[in-house]
Every structure is written in structure tokens, then in C-alpha cells.
Design an enzyme around this catalytic site. Structure first.
Site, PDB file in Angstrom:
ATOM      1  N   LYS A   1     -34.203   8.101   7.118  1.00 51.01           N
ATOM      2  CA  LYS A   1     -33.120   8.885   6.516  1.00 51.01           C
ATOM      3  C   LYS A   1     -32.044   9.044   7.592  1.00 51.01           C
ATOM      4  O   LYS A   1     -31.912  10.098   8.221  1.00 51.01           O
ATOM      5  CB  LYS A   1     -33.606  10.260   6.065  1.00 51.01           C
ATOM      6  CG  LYS A   1     -34.803  10.219   5.086  1.00 51.01           C
ATOM      7  CD  LYS A   1     -36.099  10.405   5.803  1.00 51.01           C
ATOM      8  CE  LYS A   1     -37.265  10.712   4.880  1.00 51.01           C
ATOM      9  NZ  LYS A   1     -37.538   9.767   3.819  1.00 51.01           N
TER      10      LYS A   1
ATOM     11  N   ASP B   1     -18.654   4.735  11.941  1.00 49.83           N
ATOM     12  CA  ASP B   1     -17.718   4.265  12.977  1.00 49.83           C
ATOM     13  C   ASP B   1     -18.329   4.236  14.378  1.00 49.83           C
ATOM     14  O   ASP B   1     -17.600   4.307  15.374  1.00 49.83           O
ATOM     15  CB  ASP B   1     -16.454   5.130  13.002  1.00 49.83           C
ATOM     16  CG  ASP B   1     -15.548   4.876  11.803  1.00 49.83           C
ATOM     17  OD1 ASP B   1     -15.767   3.856  11.114  1.00 49.83           O
ATOM     18  OD2 ASP B   1     -14.643   5.691  11.561  1.00 49.83           O
TER      19      ASP B   1
ATOM     20  N   LYS C   1     -39.461  17.722   9.098  1.00 48.81           N
ATOM     21  CA  LYS C   1     -40.432  17.375  10.134  1.00 48.81           C
ATOM     22  C   LYS C   1     -39.855  17.812  11.474  1.00 48.81           C
ATOM     23  O   LYS C   1     -38.957  17.156  12.020  1.00 48.81           O
ATOM     24  CB  LYS C   1     -40.716  15.866  10.160  1.00 48.81           C
ATOM     25  CG  LYS C   1     -41.412  15.348   8.885  1.00 48.81           C
ATOM     26  CD  LYS C   1     -40.429  14.926   7.824  1.00 48.81           C
ATOM     27  CE  LYS C   1     -41.136  14.399   6.586  1.00 48.81           C
ATOM     28  NZ  LYS C   1     -40.186  14.109   5.496  1.00 48.81           N
TER      29      LYS C   1
ATOM     30  N   HIS D   1     -38.840   4.335   5.376  1.00 39.16           N
ATOM     31  CA  HIS D   1     -38.935   5.788   5.241  1.00 39.16           C
ATOM     32  C   HIS D   1     -37.796   6.496   5.973  1.00 39.16           C
ATOM     33  O   HIS D   1     -37.739   7.724   6.018  1.00 39.16           O
ATOM     34  CB  HIS D   1     -40.289   6.274   5.781  1.00 39.16           C
ATOM     35  CG  HIS D   1     -40.659   7.649   5.337  1.00 39.16           C
ATOM     36  ND1 HIS D   1     -40.595   8.745   6.178  1.00 39.16           N
ATOM     37  CD2 HIS D   1     -41.078   8.119   4.139  1.00 39.16           C
ATOM     38  CE1 HIS D   1     -40.975   9.821   5.520  1.00 39.16           C
ATOM     39  NE2 HIS D   1     -41.268   9.475   4.276  1.00 39.16           N
TER      40      HIS D   1
ATOM     41  N   ASP E   1     -42.428  25.112  23.749  1.00 44.68           N
ATOM     42  CA  ASP E   1     -42.011  26.029  24.826  1.00 44.68           C
ATOM     43  C   ASP E   1     -40.514  26.331  24.785  1.00 44.68           C
ATOM     44  O   ASP E   1     -39.908  26.644  25.818  1.00 44.68           O
ATOM     45  CB  ASP E   1     -42.378  25.452  26.198  1.00 44.68           C
ATOM     46  CG  ASP E   1     -43.883  25.384  26.417  1.00 44.68           C
ATOM     47  OD1 ASP E   1     -44.610  26.100  25.698  1.00 44.68           O
ATOM     48  OD2 ASP E   1     -44.322  24.610  27.280  1.00 44.68           O
TER      49      ASP E   1
ATOM     50  N   HIS F   1     -40.098  19.797   3.304  1.00 47.88           N
ATOM     51  CA  HIS F   1     -40.031  18.361   3.552  1.00 47.88           C
ATOM     52  C   HIS F   1     -39.580  18.039   4.971  1.00 47.88           C
ATOM     53  O   HIS F   1     -39.598  16.891   5.389  1.00 47.88           O
ATOM     54  CB  HIS F   1     -39.078  17.711   2.534  1.00 47.88           C
ATOM     55  CG  HIS F   1     -39.168  16.232   2.463  1.00 47.88           C
ATOM     56  ND1 HIS F   1     -38.128  15.389   2.811  1.00 47.88           N
ATOM     57  CD2 HIS F   1     -40.202  15.412   2.099  1.00 47.88           C
ATOM     58  CE1 HIS F   1     -38.497  14.142   2.647  1.00 47.88           C
ATOM     59  NE2 HIS F   1     -39.748  14.115   2.220  1.00 47.88           N
TER      60      HIS F   1
END
Length: 418
Positions: free
Chosen positions: A327, A332, A140, A325, A145, A138
Site C-alpha cells: 500500500k 514526482d 501494522k 500486499h 522504548d 488494520h
């Protein structure tokens, strides 16, 4: 350029080897100083940077993604990867067998003849009922390089590629999501974990060991004014609780405010208790959650928690202009995280995930302002009155969905791992 040449360790790399291998064994994140970390909002900011990085790569490209859709964005990315492979760049694409099941074969047909390498992570077969198939790739991640990395929640899919029928889809805005661009010592950690997963999948699928093995690289020199950041991984071996533990550690140090934006929010009791204890202790806790129904089971199960959370004094907002979508979280305005991990059983107990934790007030402030803007102008509040207005049927459906998720989670996480 072949893989053996690419992964040859650089002079002095042994000094980094022990620290990088702690990514597999450490119970706390390794924090690297001296980084450049840039926040990217939505595909409008992310994909131009990704395409530019592909076009400028000279040695190697590694991309891991859950969804690789061959829409207008996916076509551009696949064409850029093919062009990079043709000019001699070692291109590696790792896609999930469920999230990209409709495009996997087409991507292989497009890219392999150009010299790119493509691996499908756990192909799904309808006749195979195996709970290990729920353990998906899941995360991404994109690496170029060994000097530039992108990590976040953005799949390779157009921001306006929504599941709704056309009349509804036309009225929706872009998918609300974030990623980060990283340069500096943190990239050495990203390189090691990315090439190690590629090596592992090569062994499993090719049934033979590649001639090269993943090697730690020498981290770039520290920038004097750089940002401190850590790579947070979740897998089904030694990093089972790393991301959840990082959240709980941040909560333990919270004094003023916690702001979380998450697409699928179904935390366990320990996580919920931590948030309620913060709210009861005077810390302002706000949740920006998915307001549109994308997956009915998760959506209604999530709503089963609203009453408990609101009663604790936690503020809940639902994002409605499009699909949320993201996350991400800010604590603080000093600690922030951006990545692929939802706060639900799938991400925290099953899938391979990658987040970045950033210890920087400027970065955290930028992310907080983006979330504040979404709360102020693009969200609806879910308060005690809104919870009370829900019909008994709606409450019963939410309760049933939540119990079903609990049962499925117990079945899926029984320790017969793969």
C-alpha cells in the site's frame, strides 16, 4: 517495569503536548523534520529488524497488527515477545479479532503467563450481525522504548504463507510488501497514538480506567540532515479522511508522475477523477495492482474500473509472481507514502489505518526503483486491448461485483459508528 512508570511524561513534554494532540483534530498531517526513515521490502528485510528490536528493548514494546499467524515467523515473534516480558519489558500486543481470530486464544495462552498484555480488538462472533464488526484494526505498527517505530503493510505472517493449495503455493514467490523503520521526532507521534489506543481498549475491555493515561513524550532532538515525515491515521472519529486527503493533496501538486502500488484498489469517484485529470493534463499515472485472485469480490470489482481508467490514459499493471500486499505511492519522486491503507472503501471508510508520508527525494527514489523493477520484470500490462478481450460474462461479473461492493459500503458506513 509497570505501565504507570513507563508513561510518566518526561521533562519538557508539555511543549509537545499541544502539537501531538492535533493528531486527533488536525485536518492536515503534522510534518516532523529530522527523522531517520528506512524502507524495508518484504518480510525478508522486515522481520530480522523487528526481532532485533524486540530483543534489544529495555522498557516497553507496543505491537498492533491485523494478522498474527503462528507459522514459522509468528512463532519466532511470539517467543521473542515472551522472552522480553520475562526480562521485565512491558509488552503490549493488540491484535484484530477477525484477522487473528484463529490464533488469538493461543497467543493469549502463550504470552500472558510470561507477563505480556494481550488485547483482542473486537472479537467476532458468528451469531452477532453488527456492521460495526467491519470496523477492524488494520494498521501494522510496532513501537520500542519510545525511540524506534515500524509502520507499514506487513502482518506477522510468513511471506510464503499463501492461501493456495500446496502445488500452486510452492511456485509462488514471497508476498510483495513494504514497511518503514522510523527514528526521530516522528516516533513521539507514533508513541502518543499507539499508547492512546491501548488505553482506550483497556478501558473498553477491562471496564475500568487504568491508573495511567497516555502522555505526550519529549520528541528526540532534531537530526541536522534528517527526513521530513508525517504520520497519517484513519479512524472513525476525527481522522475519517486523513489518508485519502493526503493522497489528493499530493496529486494536486503532481507535475510529472504518480506511481501507486495497492493490493485492493477501489477508489471513490473523487479519487478516480483526480487521477484521470492528472493523466489528461500530461502527468504520467501508473498503477501496480493485484494480479492474483485472493478475494474474489474485491478482485472482480476492481477490474470493473479498468476500462474507465485505461480510457483516461492511466497505465495499469498486474503483479503476478505472488500476492501483492503493498500500500505505497510515489509522486514526482518527492513525496511517498508507505502504510497499511488500501485504496478501497474498507480502508478509507471503515478500518483503523496508519501510513507514513515521507517528503524526501532519496527515499521516494528508492521506493520508485523497487516498484519500477516489479513493473518491468514481474507484471503484465492491462491496456485497452486487454480490456476488450474480456468476455461479456467476465465484464458482467465485474460490474455485478462492483455494484455489490457499493451497496455493502453504503450499509456499512451509515453513521451508527463504534
Amino acid at each position: 517495569m509497570n505501565d504507570e512508570a513507563l508513561r510518566e511524561p518526561l521533562p519538557g513534554a508539555r511543549r509537545a503536548q499541544r502539537a501531538l494532540r492535533k493528531l486527533s483534530t488536525s485536518t492536515r498531517p503534522l510534518v516532523y523534520g529530522g527523522n531517520r526513515i528506512e524502507l524495508l521490502k518484504n518480510g525478508a528485510q522486515y522481520f530480522p529488524r523487528l526481532l532485533a528490536a524486540i530483543d534489544s528493548a529495555r522498557q516497553s514494546i507496543y505491537i498492533e497488527t491485523y494478522i498474527f499467524e503462528l507459522d514459522s515467523v509468528g512463532e519466532k515473534v511470539s517467543d521473542a515477545l515472551a522472552a522480553a516480558a520475562q526480562r521485565g519489558v512491558a509488552v503490549h500486543l493488540l491484535i484484530d479479532g477477525f484477522g487473528s481470530q484463529t490464533t488469538a486464544d493461543a497467543l493469549i495462552a502463550r504470552l500472558k503467563p510470561q507477563g505480556a498484555k494481550v488485547i483482542v480488538f473486537r472479537r467476532t462472533r458468528w451469531w452477532r450481525l453488527d456492521r460495526r464488526l467491519l470496523r477492524r484494526l488494520h494498521r501494522k505498527v510496532a513501537l520500542f522504548d519510545d525511540r524506534l517505530a515500524f509502520i507499514g503493510g506487513i502482518n506477522i505472517i510468513d511471506d510464503h504463507h499463501h492461501p493456495d493449495p500446496e502445488p500452486v503455493r510452492a511456485g509462488l514467490g514471497p508476498r510483495f510488501d513494504f514497511a518503514v523503520a522510523c527514528e526521530g521526532p516522528l516516533v513521539a507521534a507514533v508513541s502518543y497514538t499507539t499508547t492512546r489506543l491501548w488505553w482506550t481498549m483497556s478501558v473498553l475491555q477491562l471496564k475500568r480506567r487504568p491508573k495511567w493515561r497516555p502522555q505526550p513524550i519529549e520528541p528526540p532532538a532534531l537530526a541536522q540532515t534528517g527526513i521530513r515525515a508525517a504520520l497519517l491515521l484513519r479512524d472513525n472519529l476525527r481522522n475519517r479522511r486523513t489518508i485519502e486527503r493526503a493522497y489528493l493533496d499530493a496529486f494536486a501538486h503532481a507535475r510529472h508522475e504518480v506511481l501507486i502500488a495497492n493490493a485492493y484498489f477501489l477508489p471513490g469517484k473523487k479519487f478516480r477523477d483526480a487521477l484521470c485529470n492528472l493523466s489528461s493534463g500530461g502527468v504520467r499515472v501508473r498503477l501496480l495492482l493485484q494480479g492474483r485472485v485472493e478475494y474474489r469480490l474485491q478482485h472482480y470489482a476492481q477490474q470493473a474500473l479498468y476500462g474507465e481508467l485505461v480510457k483516461c490514459g492511466i497505465e495499469i499493471y498486474e503483479y503476478t509472481p505472488s500476492y501483492l500486499h503493498a500500500k505505497v505511492a510515489v509522486v514526482d519522486q518527492k513525496w511517498a507514502t508507505v502504510g497499511s491503507s488500501n485504496i478501497d472503501p474498507y480502508s478509507l471508510l471503515l478500518a483503523r489505518e496508519a501510513n507514513v508520508a515521507v517528503y524526501d527525494e532519496t527515499f521516494a527514489g528508492d521506493l520508485q526503483r523497487a516498484l519500477e523493477a516489479a513493473i518491468t520484470s514481474e507484471s503484465s500490462v492491462v491496456d485497452a486491448a486487454a480490456c476488450a478481450r474480456r468476455s461479456r460474462l467476465r465484464q458482467a461479473l465485474s460490474w455485478a461485483a462492483y455494484q455489490l461492493v457499493r451497496v455493502l459500503t453504503m450499509v456499512a458506513t451509515r453513521r451508527a459508528d463504534g
